[in-house]
Design a protein around this motif. Sequence first.
Motif, mmCIF file in Angstrom:
data_model
loop_
_atom_site.group_PDB
_atom_site.id
_atom_site.type_symbol
_atom_site.label_atom_id
_atom_site.label_comp_id
_atom_site.label_asym_id
_atom_site.label_seq_id
_atom_site.Cartn_x
_atom_site.Cartn_y
_atom_site.Cartn_z
ATOM 1 N N GLY A 1 -4.777 40.916 -69.158
ATOM 2 C CA GLY A 1 -5.032 42.182 -69.052
ATOM 3 C C GLY A 1 -5.828 42.863 -67.673
ATOM 4 O O GLY A 1 -5.795 43.165 -67.347
ATOM 5 N N HIS A 2 -6.469 41.588 -67.476
ATOM 6 C CA HIS A 2 -8.342 41.854 -66.562
ATOM 7 C C HIS A 2 -7.439 40.808 -64.488
ATOM 8 O O HIS A 2 -7.912 39.873 -65.917
ATOM 9 N N ARG A 3 -6.787 41.712 -64.067
ATOM 10 C CA ARG A 3 -6.540 40.347 -63.012
ATOM 11 C C ARG A 3 -7.549 40.586 -61.963
ATOM 12 O O ARG A 3 -7.960 41.367 -61.043
ATOM 13 N N ILE A 4 -8.455 39.372 -61.913
ATOM 14 C CA ILE A 4 -9.659 39.537 -61.083
ATOM 15 C C ILE A 4 -8.740 37.927 -59.865
ATOM 16 O O ILE A 4 -8.149 37.455 -59.914
ATOM 17 N N GLY A 5 -8.708 38.750 -59.147
ATOM 18 C CA GLY A 5 -8.824 38.064 -57.606
ATOM 19 C C GLY A 5 -10.404 37.662 -57.063
ATOM 20 O O GLY A 5 -11.372 38.315 -56.284
ATOM 21 N N ILE A 6 -9.550 37.380 -55.810
ATOM 22 C CA ILE A 6 -10.563 37.088 -54.743
ATOM 23 C C ILE A 6 -11.180 38.232 -54.113
ATOM 24 O O ILE A 6 -12.506 38.457 -53.163
ATOM 25 N N LEU A 7 -11.001 39.246 -54.234
ATOM 26 C CA LEU A 7 -11.464 40.926 -53.616
ATOM 27 C C LEU A 7 -12.096 40.980 -54.225
ATOM 28 O O LEU A 7 -13.653 41.703 -54.143
ATOM 29 N N ALA A 8 -12.211 41.256 -55.888
ATOM 30 C CA ALA A 8 -13.031 41.430 -56.880
ATOM 31 C C ALA A 8 -14.438 40.731 -56.665
ATOM 32 O O ALA A 8 -15.195 41.674 -56.387
ATOM 33 N N VAL A 9 -14.674 39.194 -56.365
ATOM 34 C CA VAL A 9 -14.889 38.269 -56.188
ATOM 35 C C VAL A 9 -15.617 39.060 -54.943
ATOM 36 O O VAL A 9 -17.004 38.853 -55.154
ATOM 37 N N ALA B 1 -21.837 52.384 -42.216
ATOM 38 C CA ALA B 1 -22.720 51.837 -41.748
ATOM 39 C C ALA B 1 -22.415 50.143 -41.669
ATOM 40 O O ALA B 1 -22.447 49.879 -40.947
ATOM 41 N N GLY B 2 -20.914 50.111 -42.450
ATOM 42 C CA GLY B 2 -20.169 48.600 -41.858
ATOM 43 C C GLY B 2 -19.433 49.127 -43.300
ATOM 44 O O GLY B 2 -18.928 49.931 -43.907
ATOM 45 N N ILE B 3 -18.396 47.989 -42.550
ATOM 46 C CA ILE B 3 -16.596 47.584 -42.985
ATOM 47 C C ILE B 3 -16.242 46.231 -43.278
ATOM 48 O O ILE B 3 -17.123 45.534 -41.826
ATOM 49 N N LEU B 4 -16.690 45.499 -44.382
ATOM 50 C CA LEU B 4 -16.269 43.792 -44.664
ATOM 51 C C LEU B 4 -14.291 43.719 -44.656
ATOM 52 O O LEU B 4 -14.166 44.330 -45.410
ATOM 53 N N GLY B 5 -13.956 42.493 -43.309
ATOM 54 C CA GLY B 5 -13.028 42.431 -43.620
ATOM 55 C C GLY B 5 -12.471 41.334 -43.920
ATOM 56 O O GLY B 5 -13.499 39.516 -43.661
ATOM 57 N N LEU B 6 -11.719 41.005 -44.987
ATOM 58 C CA LEU B 6 -11.611 39.662 -45.472
ATOM 59 C C LEU B 6 -9.982 39.223 -45.370
ATOM 60 O O LEU B 6 -8.901 39.535 -45.606
#
Length: 468
Positions: free
Chosen positions: A290-298, A406-411
């Motif tokens: 029920g907890h969908r953990i993906g690379i975006l969460a990391v 101040a910042g934005i990270l592109g994944l």
Amino acid sequence: MIAEFRLPDLGEGLPEAEIVQWLVARGDEVTLNQPIAEVETAKAIVELPSPFAGTVSDLHAAAGDVVAVGAPLIAIDVPGDVGALAGAGGAGSADPAGVTRETAADTAAAAADTDATVPNLVGYGAAPRTAGRPQRRARAVRAAAASASASDTAVLAHAPHDVVAPAPTEDLRHERPRSTPPVRAYAKERGVDLALVEASGVTGVIRREDVDRYADAMRAQAASASATAAPGTPGARETRIPIRGVRKHTAAAMVQSAFTAPHVTTFLEVDVTETVRLVADLRADRRLDGHRIGILAVAAKAVCLALRAEPSLNARWDGPAGEIVQFHYVNLGIAAATERGLVVPHIADADRLTLVELADAIGALAQTARSGRSAPGALSGGTFSITNFGVFGIDAGTPILNPGEAGILGLGSVRRRPWEHDGQIVLRDIVTLSLSFDHRLADGQEASRFLRAVGDILREPGRAMLLS
């Protein structure tokens, strides 16, 4: 007594909203706080509750119309004394939000008083525009052109969206069309606005045949217009799409950001094989069903940890005050592509959440954003953002800063590529990180340290999580 509800300021400082759909129709009985309409601002879709209980006597805009804040939205026939109801329902306020009391005797006087602001759901809205308001249906025009033919009325009723009608000398918008309940039900079934239908008999009562005649005329006119200039038909050379809602707001915000903050973008390729394995292990753990953990969460967790060491990337430039505001919390924005355009709702105090809590928050945020239900407060007040290019199969980009951040990270997308590891060339999972930052708030050294810190966490997530 007729109580008129004007479009309120929804607390976002926006001058207008679009009617997505009406949840009530003329003649419907409504109760206090019953949802009466869905409106779309530049940020979200919001349900408007009824400030009164009574009978809907008029709708001043159609679905798709753009209405200015403070302009009349709906009129409700309220039994008894409106003032007494307002006094009972308000808390320290004489009127419910956005409500104007009118009677047949004082309609003209109320219409003349257009310079004052009107109370509404949140604070005070803009004064109604004296030059008129965008209309698709010619309710106000009918009073000034009562002698016009039925064909003229039909043309006015389907005038272009940006037509602004001059204020009529006599406003009959609050007059309810004379008809019987079965005819009103029949008109509603056929989608006909009785306010636009002329009665053919001497009694002035609208009958079924009047509804049929109007509906047939409108259908014939629509078919004729479609045959001559329908956009998107075979052979059409161009299509014009109105700029409104989220797309209009996003465009303005991006232009402001691009030409206000000096953008710099830096890139880093990272071996995220261990993060990919961690995500696979967590998804296989039944305790985390029920907890969908993906690379975006990391990556979100990594950003929160890295911002502790580089607060210059979690700050805002306050030009008028001549100050840099550094935040001791992280309201993490997650860019979400929706059918309505790009929105960036944020997760409040994301730095206080565990990895599992962050994953749940990201999932809920994305679902709410795609449904258009993001709360206005969630769409402003972010301190740093992440945009996920990878879901579109893109490796890297130069993201534009969310205004005020101040910042934005592109994944980027995770690619299986040959990579040097332990002195050998092997296949590893590689991702490209793109960091855009405001060079007024951070220099190249600080931005590089931050980006390397995020990369180190994604390279060895297990060790980083022990330190969080």
